[in-house]
Design a protein around this motif. Sequence first.
Motif, short mmCIF file in Angstrom:
data_model
loop_
_atom_site.label_atom_id
_atom_site.label_comp_id
_atom_site.label_asym_id
_atom_site.label_seq_id
_atom_site.Cartn_x
_atom_site.Cartn_y
_atom_site.Cartn_z
N GLY A 155 60.48 61.09 -48.47
CA GLY A 155 60.90 62.44 -48.11
C GLY A 155 61.01 63.37 -49.29
O GLY A 155 61.12 64.58 -49.12
N LEU A 156 60.96 62.83 -50.52
CA LEU A 156 61.03 63.66 -51.72
C LEU A 156 59.61 64.10 -52.08
O LEU A 156 58.90 63.42 -52.81
CB LEU A 156 61.66 62.87 -52.87
N ALA A 216 65.89 72.58 -46.35
CA ALA A 216 66.10 71.29 -46.99
C ALA A 216 66.25 70.25 -45.91
O ALA A 216 67.15 70.34 -45.09
CB ALA A 216 67.35 71.32 -47.87
N THR A 217 65.38 69.28 -45.90
CA THR A 217 65.46 68.22 -44.91
C THR A 217 66.20 67.05 -45.51
O THR A 217 65.78 66.49 -46.52
CB THR A 217 64.05 67.76 -44.48
N PRO A 218 67.36 66.64 -44.96
CA PRO A 218 68.07 65.52 -45.53
C PRO A 218 67.22 64.27 -45.48
O PRO A 218 66.39 64.09 -44.59
CB PRO A 218 69.32 65.38 -44.65
N LEU A 219 67.44 63.39 -46.45
CA LEU A 219 66.64 62.17 -46.55
C LEU A 219 67.13 61.12 -45.59
O LEU A 219 68.32 60.89 -45.44
CB LEU A 219 66.73 61.62 -47.98
N GLY A 248 64.20 70.32 -56.33
CA GLY A 248 63.66 70.83 -55.09
C GLY A 248 64.13 70.13 -53.83
O GLY A 248 63.88 70.59 -52.73
N ASP A 249 64.83 69.02 -53.96
CA ASP A 249 65.33 68.26 -52.81
C ASP A 249 66.76 67.82 -53.10
O ASP A 249 67.17 67.73 -54.26
CB ASP A 249 64.48 67.02 -52.54
N ASN A 250 67.50 67.53 -52.06
CA ASN A 250 68.79 66.88 -52.27
C ASN A 250 69.07 65.94 -51.10
O ASN A 250 68.51 66.07 -50.02
CB ASN A 250 69.92 67.90 -52.47
N PRO A 251 69.94 64.96 -51.32
CA PRO A 251 70.19 63.96 -50.28
C PRO A 251 70.86 64.50 -49.02
O PRO A 251 70.57 64.05 -47.92
CB PRO A 251 71.08 62.93 -50.98
#
Length: 275
Positions: free
Chosen positions: A176-177, A9-12, A252-255
């Motif tokens: 990034g999302l 997971a790449t932080p935004l 699928g993503d998170n901050p």
Amino acid sequence: PSVGGAASATPLAPPSLPLRAASTTALHGGGRSHAAPSPRAALQAPPAGACYQLQVIERVDARFEGREMRQFATAGEVRVLPLSGRPQPPGGVSFSLALGSADKVTAVRENGTLLQSAGGGSYKVKLPPSLGAPASLLKYSAVQSWRPIPLKVVPEWRSGADGTARLQLLVAPHPGLKGGLQNVSLVVSAAGATGLASSEPAAEWLGSTQQLRWREAALRPRPPSQPYRFVAVFSGVLSAPPTVQVSFSCDGDNPTGLRATPGADATPSVAAAVQ
């Protein structure tokens, strides 16, 4: 990312959108679900034999006035969901759990009934037999210095000589999302408006509350120079600039980029986490 063979997971990072801002915007959204959701189905079917699903859920609340951010907070939760129709072991389930990429996370609150810390970001989870409802394992907040915006909305409005008011919203999901945003709702409060003369795309007019609402099943990331455009023309004289409230979900993503990974002892009872 997923739990048990977790994807990264790449932080935004905060996006840039070279647009003029006006009025007030409130954002409410989450990685996985909005607010205090009822869990939806996982992105992929859990494997046979799994009777629980781990979830990582984050909610972002932000309020802007023009370009000024007046309020921002990110709250997250790791929880376990019993899978419908899957028999649970009569003695319950115990497994290890590790949190990774947690540098953007603070104020972790553990559910001591189900979770015990083993130090260094590792935990031991013990689930009782016949878990009947989603159960929170731990909750956390994002560090104050980390303020990524999953969705940027720039409202611009003007009053015409014929008494109508025109509102344009320029909307940009964070690049990034990769999967974009789902279940997007934009609600515009237009005090003084007597109706909706036109809208593009088509919007729903809620006359009793002087609001219009756009619903979009999904918004995919676009280049910063190509935001989504929403336009509405109101009848009547507005008594104040319109305000905008936005809600959405993001699978699928998170901050924060937090990852929750169970140990090998979780197999086969605990399915990979959805995020």
